[in-house]
Design a protein around this motif. Sequence first.
Motif, PDB file in Angstrom:
ATOM      1  N   VAL A 153       0.843  -1.203   0.000  1.00 25.62           N
ATOM      2  CA  VAL A 153       0.000   0.000   0.000  1.00 25.62           C
ATOM      3  C   VAL A 153       0.875   1.250   0.000  1.00 25.62           C
ATOM      4  O   VAL A 153       0.603   2.218  -0.724  1.00 25.62           O
ATOM      5  CB  VAL A 153      -0.933  -0.004   1.231  1.00 25.62           C
ATOM      6  N   VAL A 154       1.940   1.233   0.790  1.00 24.56           N
ATOM      7  CA  VAL A 154       2.878   2.366   0.809  1.00 24.56           C
ATOM      8  C   VAL A 154       3.500   2.564  -0.568  1.00 24.56           C
ATOM      9  O   VAL A 154       3.642   3.696  -1.048  1.00 24.56           O
ATOM     10  CB  VAL A 154       3.980   2.133   1.867  1.00 24.56           C
ATOM     11  N   THR A 155       3.855   1.463  -1.223  1.00 24.36           N
ATOM     12  CA  THR A 155       4.510   1.528  -2.523  1.00 24.36           C
ATOM     13  C   THR A 155       3.613   2.150  -3.587  1.00 24.36           C
ATOM     14  O   THR A 155       4.102   2.857  -4.482  1.00 24.36           O
ATOM     15  CB  THR A 155       4.947   0.116  -2.970  1.00 24.36           C
ATOM     16  N   VAL A 172       7.959   8.033   4.283  1.00 21.73           N
ATOM     17  CA  VAL A 172       6.794   7.154   4.386  1.00 21.73           C
ATOM     18  C   VAL A 172       6.878   6.208   5.583  1.00 21.73           C
ATOM     19  O   VAL A 172       5.881   5.963   6.272  1.00 21.73           O
ATOM     20  CB  VAL A 172       6.589   6.348   3.083  1.00 21.73           C
ATOM     21  N   GLY A 173       8.066   5.658   5.865  1.00 20.44           N
ATOM     22  CA  GLY A 173       8.206   4.754   7.006  1.00 20.44           C
ATOM     23  C   GLY A 173       7.940   5.457   8.321  1.00 20.44           C
ATOM     24  O   GLY A 173       7.262   4.918   9.204  1.00 20.44           O
ATOM     25  N   GLU A 220      10.680   3.239   3.368  1.00 22.58           N
ATOM     26  CA  GLU A 220      10.938   4.140   2.247  1.00 22.58           C
ATOM     27  C   GLU A 220      11.879   3.503   1.228  1.00 22.58           C
ATOM     28  O   GLU A 220      11.663   3.612   0.014  1.00 22.58           O
ATOM     29  CB  GLU A 220      11.511   5.476   2.732  1.00 22.58           C
ATOM     30  N   LEU A 221      12.892   2.802   1.705  1.00 20.83           N
ATOM     31  CA  LEU A 221      13.827   2.156   0.791  1.00 20.83           C
ATOM     32  C   LEU A 221      13.180   0.981   0.070  1.00 20.83           C
ATOM     33  O   LEU A 221      13.379   0.788  -1.142  1.00 20.83           O
ATOM     34  CB  LEU A 221      15.069   1.690   1.555  1.00 20.83           C
ATOM     35  N   ASP A 222      12.408   0.178   0.809  1.00 22.73           N
ATOM     36  CA  ASP A 222      11.737  -0.966   0.191  1.00 22.73           C
ATOM     37  C   ASP A 222      10.725  -0.519  -0.861  1.00 22.73           C
ATOM     38  O   ASP A 222      10.614  -1.126  -1.933  1.00 22.73           O
ATOM     39  CB  ASP A 222      11.038  -1.810   1.261  1.00 22.73           C
ATOM     40  N   ALA A 223       9.980   0.537  -0.544  1.00 18.54           N
ATOM     41  CA  ALA A 223       8.958   1.024  -1.478  1.00 18.54           C
ATOM     42  C   ALA A 223       9.593   1.593  -2.739  1.00 18.54           C
ATOM     43  O   ALA A 223       9.140   1.323  -3.861  1.00 18.54           O
ATOM     44  CB  ALA A 223       8.085   2.082  -0.797  1.00 18.54           C
ATOM     45  N   ILE A 252      11.131   0.885  -8.467  1.00 15.96           N
ATOM     46  CA  ILE A 252      12.179   0.926  -9.490  1.00 15.96           C
ATOM     47  C   ILE A 252      12.218  -0.364 -10.293  1.00 15.96           C
ATOM     48  O   ILE A 252      12.232  -0.343 -11.531  1.00 15.96           O
ATOM     49  CB  ILE A 252      13.554   1.192  -8.838  1.00 15.96           C
ATOM     50  N   ILE A 253      12.225  -1.506  -9.605  1.00 13.94           N
ATOM     51  CA  ILE A 253      12.301  -2.756 -10.354  1.00 13.94           C
ATOM     52  C   ILE A 253      10.999  -3.022 -11.110  1.00 13.94           C
ATOM     53  O   ILE A 253      10.974  -3.818 -12.046  1.00 13.94           O
ATOM     54  CB  ILE A 253      12.647  -3.957  -9.456  1.00 13.94           C
TER      55      ILE A 253
END
Length: 335
Positions: free
Chosen positions: A72-74, A90-91, A266-269, A274-275
């Motif tokens: 959902v964050v992504t 975001v985190g 934030e980094l995971d999203a 990106i991928i």
Amino acid sequence: MTPPTSVAPEAETPSAAKQGPAGRRIRIDVRHLSLLGVLLALVVVGAITKPDEFLATDNFRLILTQASVIGVVTVGVTFVIIGGGIDLSVGAIVALASVWATTVATQEYGLAGMLLCSLLVGLGCGLVNGLLIAYGPMVPFIATLAMLASARGLALQISDGKTQVVTVQSVLDLGVPDSYVLGVPPIVLVFLGVGVLGWLVLNRTTFGRRTVAVGGNPEASRLAGIAVKRQRLLLYLLSGLCCGIAAFLLIILTGSGQNTNGNLYELDAIAAAIIGGTLLSGGRGTILGSVLGVLVFTTITNLFALNNLQTDVQQIAKGAIIVAAVLVQKGRFTP
């Protein structure tokens, strides 16, 4: 002199296309197919290494549940990046919303009060980010970095560094098997709904076309009559709203609120976006790709946990996937 105009490109840009037998245009996105191939490969690896555990229905349900909150964050982050921005907060917003929604005072208002609080906190943080970036103006990196620090600090102050346990039974009931719909947890259904709605907004509405246009060329968009500042404000409001939703899902999942929630979200999203094909420079991206990116990362985490592999190796694998995705975007590899 007639001002130049810009035509917003399609949000879901295909990598290849062909005509069907009846003259119907068939769009094939190679990047999506590649991500599906990666997911399939991960499933094969899981089936070979840990067949009984990985292929169990409960494990697939666990993967989807774990992917739902960051998913959902992504969705919100994807909109921001397509619009030419970035959101590093975001985190921290998820942490602040989860803590604020689980205070004793908030829990007195029951499920509705906790949900409303979570959404309002997310929207409030998104509003601050949007105002600073669109009308400040501040660089998105700096503004959201400041929000990251402030929201984390406020979450720590509100919770006093302690875990706030949820006592509202109606909230806790949403996380038990009795609440599942056809075997699917409500958290996963919310993720599905947000993903579908995000896809529709990006690809079938004026808001989505304006987002792509602003991210691709803000000056041309301004000359074409698009309110660029307002669009950027709305994008950060959307990101904050997604954080509020994710915070409530996390409350259901864990039965508590903590100032450490959302760590590195934030980094995971951003990595998942990106991928999935979203350009960091803005102007192009897909919700479907971002969702697939989240599923890839979550499945990798699940595989590493089942095989008792070290976390550092897992991070290296994720990093390699991100690098490969960026190189594909740069055109150095042909998908």
